[in-house]
Design an enzyme around this catalytic site. Structure first.
Site, PDB file in Angstrom:
ATOM      1  N   LYS A  49      12.473 -26.769   4.829  1.00 30.19           N
ATOM      2  CA  LYS A  49      13.648 -27.004   5.678  1.00 30.19           C
ATOM      3  C   LYS A  49      14.388 -28.253   5.222  1.00 30.19           C
ATOM      4  O   LYS A  49      13.782 -29.287   4.935  1.00 30.19           O
ATOM      5  CB  LYS A  49      13.228 -27.144   7.150  1.00 30.19           C
ATOM      6  CG  LYS A  49      12.705 -25.850   7.771  1.00 30.19           C
ATOM      7  CD  LYS A  49      12.296 -26.066   9.218  1.00 30.19           C
ATOM      8  CE  LYS A  49      11.771 -24.785   9.848  1.00 30.19           C
ATOM      9  NZ  LYS A  49      12.811 -23.777  10.035  1.00 30.19           N
ATOM     10  N   LYS A  92       0.275 -18.640   4.420  1.00 30.58           N
ATOM     11  CA  LYS A  92      -0.789 -18.768   5.421  1.00 30.58           C
ATOM     12  C   LYS A  92      -0.961 -17.428   6.152  1.00 30.58           C
ATOM     13  O   LYS A  92      -0.058 -16.585   6.100  1.00 30.58           O
ATOM     14  CB  LYS A  92      -0.472 -19.902   6.393  1.00 30.58           C
ATOM     15  CG  LYS A  92       0.653 -19.584   7.391  1.00 30.58           C
ATOM     16  CD  LYS A  92       0.640 -20.569   8.541  1.00 30.58           C
ATOM     17  CE  LYS A  92       1.498 -20.022   9.654  1.00 30.58           C
ATOM     18  NZ  LYS A  92       1.383 -20.702  10.905  1.00 30.58           N
ATOM     19  N   GLU A 141       8.964 -22.607  21.334  1.00 26.92           N
ATOM     20  CA  GLU A 141       9.492 -21.269  21.073  1.00 26.92           C
ATOM     21  C   GLU A 141       9.778 -20.589  22.402  1.00 26.92           C
ATOM     22  O   GLU A 141       9.054 -20.787  23.377  1.00 26.92           O
ATOM     23  CB  GLU A 141       8.485 -20.425  20.286  1.00 26.92           C
ATOM     24  CG  GLU A 141       8.075 -21.002  18.946  1.00 26.92           C
ATOM     25  CD  GLU A 141       7.021 -20.140  18.277  1.00 26.92           C
ATOM     26  OE1 GLU A 141       7.389 -19.372  17.369  1.00 26.92           O
ATOM     27  OE2 GLU A 141       5.846 -20.208  18.669  1.00 26.92           O
ATOM     28  N   LYS A 146       4.661 -21.387  23.378  1.00 29.68           N
ATOM     29  CA  LYS A 146       5.483 -20.179  23.470  1.00 29.68           C
ATOM     30  C   LYS A 146       6.031 -20.047  24.889  1.00 29.68           C
ATOM     31  O   LYS A 146       5.507 -20.613  25.833  1.00 29.68           O
ATOM     32  CB  LYS A 146       4.663 -18.946  23.101  1.00 29.68           C
ATOM     33  CG  LYS A 146       4.306 -18.872  21.622  1.00 29.68           C
ATOM     34  CD  LYS A 146       3.614 -17.563  21.292  1.00 29.68           C
ATOM     35  CE  LYS A 146       3.407 -17.414  19.788  1.00 29.68           C
ATOM     36  NZ  LYS A 146       4.678 -17.284  19.037  1.00 29.68           N
ATOM     37  N   HIS A 189       2.115 -26.919  10.359  1.00 28.15           N
ATOM     38  CA  HIS A 189       3.468 -27.478  10.453  1.00 28.15           C
ATOM     39  C   HIS A 189       3.489 -28.881  11.069  1.00 28.15           C
ATOM     40  O   HIS A 189       4.110 -29.799  10.539  1.00 28.15           O
ATOM     41  CB  HIS A 189       4.366 -26.567  11.294  1.00 28.15           C
ATOM     42  CG  HIS A 189       4.400 -25.150  10.841  1.00 28.15           C
ATOM     43  ND1 HIS A 189       4.371 -24.800   9.511  1.00 28.15           N
ATOM     44  CD2 HIS A 189       4.482 -23.978  11.525  1.00 28.15           C
ATOM     45  CE1 HIS A 189       4.428 -23.479   9.403  1.00 28.15           C
ATOM     46  NE2 HIS A 189       4.484 -22.973  10.610  1.00 28.15           N
ATOM     47  N   ASP A 213      -3.494  -0.577  -3.495  1.00 26.90           N
ATOM     48  CA  ASP A 213      -4.459  -0.888  -2.442  1.00 26.90           C
ATOM     49  C   ASP A 213      -5.275  -2.083  -2.946  1.00 26.90           C
ATOM     50  O   ASP A 213      -6.155  -1.935  -3.784  1.00 26.90           O
ATOM     51  CB  ASP A 213      -5.361   0.319  -2.165  1.00 26.90           C
ATOM     52  CG  ASP A 213      -6.411   0.030  -1.093  1.00 26.90           C
ATOM     53  OD1 ASP A 213      -6.489  -1.132  -0.629  1.00 26.90           O
ATOM     54  OD2 ASP A 213      -7.167   0.950  -0.732  1.00 26.90           O
ATOM     55  N   ARG A 273       0.816  -1.227   0.000  1.00 22.23           N
ATOM     56  CA  ARG A 273       0.000   0.000   0.000  1.00 22.23           C
ATOM     57  C   ARG A 273       0.848   1.275   0.000  1.00 22.23           C
ATOM     58  O   ARG A 273       0.447   2.286  -0.573  1.00 22.23           O
ATOM     59  CB  ARG A 273      -0.913   0.003   1.231  1.00 22.23           C
ATOM     60  CG  ARG A 273      -1.978  -1.073   1.177  1.00 22.23           C
ATOM     61  CD  ARG A 273      -2.989  -0.949   2.299  1.00 22.23           C
ATOM     62  NE  ARG A 273      -3.809   0.244   2.165  1.00 22.23           N
ATOM     63  CZ  ARG A 273      -4.956   0.447   2.798  1.00 22.23           C
ATOM     64  NH1 ARG A 273      -5.415  -0.480   3.608  1.00 22.23           N
ATOM     65  NH2 ARG A 273      -5.648   1.552   2.619  1.00 22.23           N
ATOM     66  N   ASP A 284      -2.237 -22.071  14.815  1.00 20.49           N
ATOM     67  CA  ASP A 284      -1.024 -21.427  14.321  1.00 20.49           C
ATOM     68  C   ASP A 284       0.072 -22.440  14.004  1.00 20.49           C
ATOM     69  O   ASP A 284       0.826 -22.262  13.049  1.00 20.49           O
ATOM     70  CB  ASP A 284      -0.504 -20.424  15.361  1.00 20.49           C
ATOM     71  CG  ASP A 284       0.663 -19.595  14.837  1.00 20.49           C
ATOM     72  OD1 ASP A 284       0.556 -19.070  13.713  1.00 20.49           O
ATOM     73  OD2 ASP A 284       1.677 -19.467  15.559  1.00 20.49           O
ATOM     74  N   ASP A 290       3.914 -23.972   3.134  1.00 26.75           N
ATOM     75  CA  ASP A 290       4.199 -24.259   4.534  1.00 26.75           C
ATOM     76  C   ASP A 290       5.716 -24.268   4.626  1.00 26.75           C
ATOM     77  O   ASP A 290       6.376 -25.193   4.148  1.00 26.75           O
ATOM     78  CB  ASP A 290       3.626 -25.616   4.948  1.00 26.75           C
ATOM     79  CG  ASP A 290       3.836 -25.906   6.440  1.00 26.75           C
ATOM     80  OD1 ASP A 290       4.840 -25.418   6.994  1.00 26.75           O
ATOM     81  OD2 ASP A 290       3.017 -26.612   7.045  1.00 26.75           O
ATOM     82  N   HIS A 291       6.284 -23.209   5.227  1.00 26.68           N
ATOM     83  CA  HIS A 291       7.736 -23.036   5.125  1.00 26.68           C
ATOM     84  C   HIS A 291       8.509 -24.172   5.794  1.00 26.68           C
ATOM     85  O   HIS A 291       9.682 -24.406   5.480  1.00 26.68           O
ATOM     86  CB  HIS A 291       8.172 -21.679   5.695  1.00 26.68           C
ATOM     87  CG  HIS A 291       8.096 -21.561   7.184  1.00 26.68           C
ATOM     88  ND1 HIS A 291       7.002 -21.054   7.834  1.00 26.68           N
ATOM     89  CD2 HIS A 291       8.991 -21.884   8.143  1.00 26.68           C
ATOM     90  CE1 HIS A 291       7.222 -21.072   9.137  1.00 26.68           C
ATOM     91  NE2 HIS A 291       8.424 -21.576   9.358  1.00 26.68           N
TER      92      HIS A 291
END
Length: 485
Positions: free
Chosen positions: A178, A144, A212, A334, A236, A89, A46, A231, A173-174
């Site tokens: 890997k 995602k 994490e 987390k 994953h 936009d 934007r 999440d 999906d990163h």
């Protein structure tokens, strides 16, 4: 044969993901001569910027996030010359014609990387169609989140499918980018010793942990709407489970591998509402200390009371012949004591110990696949300690180590997005997620969330810097299993 495109369009080009991952990854591919010659990269977002301002923005991102040994002024200049920028936009159809004009002729193929808020998918796809940016030689990569449940995921997928058929849709999906995740396939299907015992006869249980140390880290608005289950587990962790549990595919290609993964995801045993409290644990971090630093509770960080879970542990089963009766324990959270992503496979004990009468204690073999921060595959086996054994046979667990960092020390380590962006540009779908996989994942996750709602499950507090609520320990110990810590 792969069909590389001549142009790349990045939505969200000034965002955090772009600065930290996408632009450094694309630079790495350019520096190593892996991008198609003449490929142009158009960034859009934007904020109004000129081409030169976007190049300056990119230079700053590279300076901040590239390791020093990757910085090469000539390569950076060459990469910046590929870049251009067009403000847009995406919520309104106006502006897409200007974007198309900026990109220019797409007869040589166009790849689009779409990282945007879910509510913008509809307007963005319509805008791309109206401007002629959704033709047969255009493919789209979707970052995602793709929905928040099965219904919204189907809605988004239907919107995308109206312009881009499945073979031109690349859901990212990163984790699948890997190196160690891909090594799961090499480990399983490139070595003859594992397959005969890679089943319920040989394996006692499987653990998958993604922990994490961070808290919200600027994602408060998004995370509080989503929580740990959606999440991390929905994408994953279920993808990792599918790779561990899948049948051998006939060949290494996108169709064969994804066909086997979706069979696993559809075989996940449904968890009825009355069982959900017994096989799942939810938690939310309280104040505490992580790595010696005092941190606030989730509610304090968020600035309001919330019932969003920051920790999930659960027990899953794959109901098929290979895995009948083998529990899969999944855990993510987390504010954990350390950052770790790993898969731990515990094999069944030997059927009869010849060492028991002489004091030798056997431990079951364990295979640990560490994805981050280190990357290794470690097999724990039993060995005899040296000695004359006058007081009995002394046995000890010893590791057989494959450290990818050590064994392939001379090979450049790739960011996951480097592989995924190159595969998007070249049109290889193997490491991307197909629609039927996504919907099978959501179907299973939605049932768990419905069970939480039916039982009014509230996350249990756990101290930051711990491994989650004590009930997560009980989840495994009821089965005589201990989390690998």
């Amino acid at each position: 044969m792969r069909d590389a495109v001549g142009k790349l369009l990045l939505f969200g080009a000034t965002g955090d993901l772009s600065q930290r991952m996408l632009l450094p990854s694309l630079y790495g591919l350019h520096a190593d001569g892996l991008l198609p010659e003449g490929l142009t990269i158009t960034g859009t977002a934007r904020s109004p910027q000129s081409d030169d301002e976007f190049r300056a923005f990119t230079r700053k991102a590279l300076d901040t996030f590239l390791p020093d040994d990757r910085k090469d002024e000539a390569a950076i200049e060459g990469f910046l010359a590929r870049l251009q920028y067009q403000a847009l936009d995406a919520s309104t159809i106006e502006g897409f014609d200007d974007l198309a004009a900026k990109i220019g002729d797409v007869s040589g193929g166009l790849a689009i990387f779409l990282s945007t808020a879910p509510w913008l998918f509809g307007p963005t796809i319509k805008g791309l169609q109206s401007a002629g940016l959704a033709g047969d030689n255009v493919r789209i990569g979707l970052e995602k989140p793709l929905g928040k449940d099965l219904a919204s995921s189907r809605e988004i997928n239907d919107i995308v499918a109206a312009a881009f058929p499945e073979e031109r849709t690349f859901r990212i999906d990163h984790y699948l980018g890997k190196e160690t995740v891909q090594n799961i396939l090499a480990l399983r299907f490139g070595n003859s010793m594992f397959e005969p015992i890679w089943n319920a006869r040989g394996i006692d249980h499987v653990q998958i942990t993604i922990s994490e140390t961070v808290g919200l880290e600027g994602r408060a608005g998004y995370y509080d709407e989503v929580g740990a289950l959606r999440d991390m587990v929905q994408n994953h962790m279920l993808q990792l489970l599918a790779l561990i549990a899948m049948e051998p595919p006939a060949r290494f290609d996108g169709t064969a591998i994804r066909d086997e993964k979706v069979k696993v995801l559809r075989s996940l045993r449904p968890i009825p509402a009355d069982e959900v409290p017994h096989v799942t644990v939810t938690g939310q971090y309280d104040a505490g200390a992580v790595k010696g630093e005092i941190v606030k509770s989730y509610d304090e960080e968020l600035g309001k009371d919330s019932r969003t879970e920051t920790f999930v542990a659960l027990k899953a089963h794959v109901d098929n012949w290979r895995w009948q009766g083998v529990p899969f324990y999944l855990r993510t959270g987390k504010r954990m004591p350390e950052r770790r992503s790993e898969i731990v496979i515990q094999f069944k004990p030997v059927p009869h110990s010849i060492f028991a009468e002489r004091g030798g204690m056997l431990q079951p073999n364990v295979l640990a696949i560490r994805l981050q921060p280190e990357e290794y595959v470690r097999l724990l086996v039993m060995a005899k300690q040296p000695g004359l054994d006058r007081e009995g046979v002394r046995l000890r667990e010893v590791p057989l180590n494959l450290s990818l960092d050590t064994e392939f020390a001379g090979t450049r380590r790739r960011i996951a997005y480097e592989r995924l962006l190159l595969d998007l540009i070249e049109g290889d779908p193997t490491l991307f997620v197909r629609r039927d996989e996504v919907e099978a994942q959501w179907q299973w996750i939605d049932q768990i969330r419905a069970g939480w709602k039916a039982n009014d499950v509230k996350p249990k507090g756990y101290q930051s810097g711990s491994w989650g609520p004590s009930s997560s320990i009980a989840l495994t110990e009821r089965d005589g299993v201990t989390w690998n810590e």
